[in-house]
Design a protein around this motif. Structure first.
Motif, PDB file in Angstrom:
ATOM      1  N   ARG A  25       0.832  -1.316   0.183  1.00 32.61           N
ATOM      2  CA  ARG A  25      -0.230  -0.138  -0.011  1.00 32.61           C
ATOM      3  C   ARG A  25       0.933   1.284   0.007  1.00 32.61           C
ATOM      4  NH1 ARG A  25      -5.122   0.874   1.032  1.00 32.61           N
ATOM      5  NH2 ARG A  25      -5.609  -1.118   1.787  1.00 32.61           N
ATOM      6  N   ASP A  26       1.912   1.253   0.963  1.00 31.74           N
ATOM      7  CA  ASP A  26       2.981   2.352   0.663  1.00 31.74           C
ATOM      8  C   ASP A  26       3.411   2.593  -0.470  1.00 31.74           C
ATOM      9  OD1 ASP A  26       2.108   3.084   3.347  1.00 31.74           O
ATOM     10  OD2 ASP A  26       3.766   1.984   4.294  1.00 31.74           O
ATOM     11  N   ALA A  27       4.076   1.581  -1.089  1.00 33.82           N
ATOM     12  CA  ALA A  27       4.691   1.710  -2.321  1.00 33.82           C
ATOM     13  C   ALA A  27       3.716   2.206  -3.355  1.00 33.82           C
ATOM     14  CB  ALA A  27       5.391   0.165  -2.705  1.00 33.82           C
ATOM     15  N   LEU A  28       2.455   1.576  -3.465  1.00 35.00           N
ATOM     16  CA  LEU A  28       1.660   2.160  -4.333  1.00 35.00           C
ATOM     17  C   LEU A  28       1.305   3.522  -4.293  1.00 35.00           C
ATOM     18  CD1 LEU A  28      -0.241   1.004  -6.578  1.00 35.00           C
ATOM     19  CD2 LEU A  28      -1.918   0.387  -5.114  1.00 35.00           C
ATOM     20  N   PHE A  29       1.167   4.008  -3.010  1.00 30.04           N
ATOM     21  CA  PHE A  29       0.920   5.571  -2.785  1.00 30.04           C
ATOM     22  C   PHE A  29       2.172   6.275  -3.259  1.00 30.04           C
ATOM     23  CE2 PHE A  29       0.943   9.335  -0.389  1.00 30.04           C
ATOM     24  CZ  PHE A  29      -0.417   9.961  -0.640  1.00 30.04           C
ATOM     25  N   ARG A  30       3.441   5.824  -2.824  1.00 25.55           N
ATOM     26  CA  ARG A  30       4.617   6.403  -3.189  1.00 25.55           C
ATOM     27  C   ARG A  30       4.643   6.391  -4.763  1.00 25.55           C
ATOM     28  NH1 ARG A  30       9.456   4.313  -4.157  1.00 25.55           N
ATOM     29  NH2 ARG A  30       8.948   2.501  -3.434  1.00 25.55           N
ATOM     30  N   HIS A  31       4.482   5.513  -5.385  1.00 26.73           N
ATOM     31  CA  HIS A  31       4.503   5.779  -6.825  1.00 26.73           C
ATOM     32  C   HIS A  31       3.570   6.641  -7.415  1.00 26.73           C
ATOM     33  CE1 HIS A  31       8.330   3.379  -7.286  1.00 26.73           C
ATOM     34  NE2 HIS A  31       7.680   2.593  -6.361  1.00 26.73           N
ATOM     35  N   LEU A  32       2.330   6.527  -7.194  1.00 25.05           N
ATOM     36  CA  LEU A  32       1.244   7.304  -7.606  1.00 25.05           C
ATOM     37  C   LEU A  32       1.540   8.978  -7.291  1.00 25.05           C
ATOM     38  CD1 LEU A  32      -1.749   5.288  -6.583  1.00 25.05           C
ATOM     39  CD2 LEU A  32      -1.592   5.962  -8.838  1.00 25.05           C
ATOM     40  N   GLU A  33       2.137   9.069  -6.065  1.00 21.35           N
ATOM     41  CA  GLU A  33       2.259  10.579  -5.920  1.00 21.35           C
ATOM     42  C   GLU A  33       3.712  11.052  -6.696  1.00 21.35           C
ATOM     43  OE1 GLU A  33       4.121  12.049  -1.867  1.00 21.35           O
ATOM     44  OE2 GLU A  33       2.112  12.873  -1.763  1.00 21.35           O
ATOM     45  N   LYS A  34       4.578  10.240  -6.780  1.00 17.24           N
ATOM     46  CA  LYS A  34       5.661  10.601  -7.478  1.00 17.24           C
ATOM     47  C   LYS A  34       5.361  10.689  -9.035  1.00 17.24           C
ATOM     48  CE  LYS A  34       8.442   7.117  -8.436  1.00 17.24           C
ATOM     49  NZ  LYS A  34       8.084   7.244  -9.910  1.00 17.24           N
ATOM     50  N   ASP A  35       4.883   9.995  -9.680  1.00 20.55           N
ATOM     51  CA  ASP A  35       4.700  10.012 -11.058  1.00 20.55           C
ATOM     52  C   ASP A  35       3.262  10.907 -11.319  1.00 20.55           C
ATOM     53  OD1 ASP A  35       6.426   8.238 -11.666  1.00 20.55           O
ATOM     54  OD2 ASP A  35       4.964   6.667 -12.141  1.00 20.55           O
ATOM     55  N   LEU A  36       2.296  11.139 -10.651  1.00 21.17           N
ATOM     56  CA  LEU A  36       1.001  12.119 -10.843  1.00 21.17           C
ATOM     57  C   LEU A  36       1.208  13.503 -10.143  1.00 21.17           C
ATOM     58  CD1 LEU A  36      -1.592   9.409 -10.875  1.00 21.17           C
ATOM     59  CD2 LEU A  36      -0.301  10.166 -12.702  1.00 21.17           C
ATOM     60  N   GLY A  37       2.035  13.644  -8.904  1.00 23.37           N
ATOM     61  CA  GLY A  37       2.091  14.754  -8.301  1.00 23.37           C
ATOM     62  C   GLY A  37       1.393  14.661  -7.025  1.00 23.37           C
ATOM     63  N   PRO A  38       1.888  15.548  -6.069  1.00 23.20           N
ATOM     64  CA  PRO A  38       1.316  15.579  -4.588  1.00 23.20           C
ATOM     65  C   PRO A  38      -0.149  15.769  -4.980  1.00 23.20           C
ATOM     66  CG  PRO A  38       2.662  17.332  -5.050  1.00 23.20           C
ATOM     67  CD  PRO A  38       2.885  16.629  -6.050  1.00 23.20           C
ATOM     68  N   MET A  39      -0.811  16.552  -5.762  1.00 23.99           N
ATOM     69  CA  MET A  39      -2.285  16.998  -5.608  1.00 23.99           C
ATOM     70  C   MET A  39      -3.018  16.078  -6.299  1.00 23.99           C
ATOM     71  SD  MET A  39      -1.822  19.599  -3.949  1.00 23.99           S
ATOM     72  CE  MET A  39      -3.420  20.282  -3.822  1.00 23.99           C
ATOM     73  N   ALA A  40      -2.705  14.871  -6.827  1.00 19.20           N
ATOM     74  CA  ALA A  40      -3.368  13.872  -7.666  1.00 19.20           C
ATOM     75  C   ALA A  40      -4.531  13.100  -6.747  1.00 19.20           C
ATOM     76  CB  ALA A  40      -2.692  12.846  -8.074  1.00 19.20           C
ATOM     77  N   PHE A  41      -4.507  13.023  -5.271  1.00 14.60           N
ATOM     78  CA  PHE A  41      -5.145  12.490  -4.407  1.00 14.60           C
ATOM     79  C   PHE A  41      -5.798  11.092  -4.663  1.00 14.60           C
ATOM     80  CE2 PHE A  41      -6.084  17.167  -3.660  1.00 14.60           C
ATOM     81  CZ  PHE A  41      -5.005  17.238  -2.662  1.00 14.60           C
ATOM     82  N   PRO A  42      -4.786  10.142  -4.805  1.00 12.33           N
ATOM     83  CA  PRO A  42      -5.515   8.940  -5.087  1.00 12.33           C
ATOM     84  C   PRO A  42      -6.204   8.091  -4.030  1.00 12.33           C
ATOM     85  CG  PRO A  42      -3.239   8.931  -4.574  1.00 12.33           C
ATOM     86  CD  PRO A  42      -3.461  10.222  -4.583  1.00 12.33           C
ATOM     87  N   GLN A  43      -7.219   7.374  -4.462  1.00 16.95           N
ATOM     88  CA  GLN A  43      -8.049   6.729  -3.447  1.00 16.95           C
ATOM     89  C   GLN A  43      -7.642   5.342  -3.574  1.00 16.95           C
ATOM     90  OE1 GLN A  43     -10.384   8.671  -1.513  1.00 16.95           O
ATOM     91  NE2 GLN A  43      -9.074  10.157  -2.681  1.00 16.95           N
ATOM     92  N   LEU A  44      -6.785   4.948  -2.710  1.00 22.42           N
ATOM     93  CA  LEU A  44      -6.426   3.458  -2.551  1.00 22.42           C
ATOM     94  C   LEU A  44      -7.263   2.580  -2.179  1.00 22.42           C
ATOM     95  CD1 LEU A  44      -2.808   3.960  -0.912  1.00 22.42           C
ATOM     96  CD2 LEU A  44      -3.174   4.188  -3.462  1.00 22.42           C
ATOM     97  N   PRO A  45      -7.371   1.476  -2.811  1.00 24.44           N
ATOM     98  CA  PRO A  45      -8.216   0.411  -2.708  1.00 24.44           C
ATOM     99  C   PRO A  45      -8.323  -0.091  -1.391  1.00 24.44           C
ATOM    100  CG  PRO A  45      -6.608  -0.511  -3.841  1.00 24.44           C
ATOM    101  CD  PRO A  45      -6.221   0.792  -3.811  1.00 24.44           C
ATOM    102  N   ALA A  46      -9.370  -0.458  -0.801  1.00 29.35           N
ATOM    103  CA  ALA A  46      -9.483  -0.822   0.737  1.00 29.35           C
ATOM    104  C   ALA A  46      -8.978  -2.205   0.921  1.00 29.35           C
ATOM    105  CB  ALA A  46     -11.073  -0.904   0.925  1.00 29.35           C
ATOM    106  N   SER A  47      -8.969  -2.984  -0.162  1.00 26.18           N
ATOM    107  CA  SER A  47      -8.091  -4.185  -0.165  1.00 26.18           C
ATOM    108  C   SER A  47      -6.919  -4.436  -0.945  1.00 26.18           C
ATOM    109  CB  SER A  47      -8.988  -5.392  -0.628  1.00 26.18           C
ATOM    110  OG  SER A  47      -8.328  -6.663  -0.725  1.00 26.18           O
ATOM    111  N   PRO A  48      -5.695  -4.881  -0.509  1.00 27.86           N
ATOM    112  CA  PRO A  48      -4.557  -5.008  -1.198  1.00 27.86           C
ATOM    113  C   PRO A  48      -4.456  -5.985  -2.171  1.00 27.86           C
ATOM    114  CG  PRO A  48      -4.224  -6.168   0.791  1.00 27.86           C
ATOM    115  CD  PRO A  48      -5.623  -5.508   0.980  1.00 27.86           C
ATOM    116  N   ILE A  49      -5.626  -6.518  -2.737  1.00 20.17           N
ATOM    117  CA  ILE A  49      -5.737  -7.694  -3.522  1.00 20.17           C
ATOM    118  C   ILE A  49      -5.742  -6.646  -5.211  1.00 20.17           C
ATOM    119  CG2 ILE A  49      -6.887  -9.451  -4.642  1.00 20.17           C
ATOM    120  CD1 ILE A  49      -8.152  -9.891  -1.695  1.00 20.17           C
ATOM    121  N   PRO A  50      -4.647  -7.083  -5.723  1.00 18.26           N
ATOM    122  CA  PRO A  50      -4.580  -6.734  -7.037  1.00 18.26           C
ATOM    123  C   PRO A  50      -5.452  -7.203  -8.268  1.00 18.26           C
ATOM    124  CG  PRO A  50      -2.646  -8.239  -6.814  1.00 18.26           C
ATOM    125  CD  PRO A  50      -3.544  -8.042  -5.710  1.00 18.26           C
ATOM    126  N   PHE A  51      -5.870  -6.607  -9.174  1.00 15.50           N
ATOM    127  CA  PHE A  51      -6.724  -7.044 -10.204  1.00 15.50           C
ATOM    128  C   PHE A  51      -6.108  -8.065 -11.171  1.00 15.50           C
ATOM    129  CE2 PHE A  51      -4.920  -3.573 -12.664  1.00 15.50           C
ATOM    130  CZ  PHE A  51      -4.861  -4.192 -13.930  1.00 15.50           C
TER     131      PHE A  51
END
Length: 198
Positions: free
Chosen positions: A93-119
């Motif tokens: 979860r932390d890695a996913l958030f870090r990469h989203l913020e790194k690639d999309l910027g700190p104002m992207a406000f990603p809504q991480l999934p409640a479950s860590p199960i990938p599609f």
């Protein structure tokens, strides 16, 4: 095409850890020298996370799909998804958030999934044809997620732009061919997982 491996923060340590950075961490933000990393890539699969950023309507239906436009070291322009390594001691979860913020910027406000199960779990191999995914440098295992973002996305690091398209446009054969390492098929699987592949 290879899976991107952006450099992690050289000062990062596992949360709550009092462990000081090792000399390798201090001298190389990837925690390993280039020689050590190349050796590990030849011997072990590395864990990655990948994210398909989406915009959703009030009912949670995907209305737009975001993808990154990136220049490769050889000078070609390709499309790709948010991706990067999971660091030692870091949760998925932390890695996913870090990469989203790194690639999309700190104002992207990603809504991480409640479950860590990938599609999907994508396996990238250094030999073409083993799977539909290819990375000339390594065997990489990637956990892939669809992540809604609600804020403003500004590309960072080596991304040139974030392009938003309708699910129908994103699933086209022409666009799929522009993705590196077979990620066009991963994008289609993401759309299928949220019921948007027609």
């Amino acid at each position: 095409m290879s899976v991107r491996t952006p450099d992690p923060d050289p000062e990062w340590t596992p949360e709550g850890s009092n462990i000081p950075p090792t000399p390798s961490q201090s001298s190389n933000p990837g925690w390993l020298s280039d020689v050590e990393l190349a050796e590990i890539r030849r011997r072990l699969p590395l864990l990655y996370v990948e994210a398909v950023p989406v915009r959703v309507d009030g009912l949670g239906q995907v209305t737009e799909v975001g993808m990154l436009l990136r220049a490769t070291p050889t000078g070609s322009i390709t499309r790709t998804l948010v991706s990067g390594r999971v660091m030692y001691g870091e949760t998925v979860r932390d890695a996913l958030f870090r990469h989203l913020e790194k690639d999309l910027g700190p104002m992207a406000f990603p809504q991480l999934p409640a479950s860590p199960i990938p599609f999907s779990v994508a396996e990238y191999f250094p030999l073409p044809g083993v799977t539909q995914f290819y990375d000339e440098r390594q065997h990489a295992v990637s956990l892939a997620y669809v992540v809604p973002v609600t804020g403003t996305c500004e590309p960072r690091q080596d991304a040139l732009e974030v392009t938003w398209m309708s699910p129908q446009e994103a699933a086209s054969d022409e666009l799929s061919a522009e993705f590196e390492g077979g990620r066009g098929s991963l994008l289609r699987a993401a759309l299928a997982s949220v019921g948007r592949l027609i």
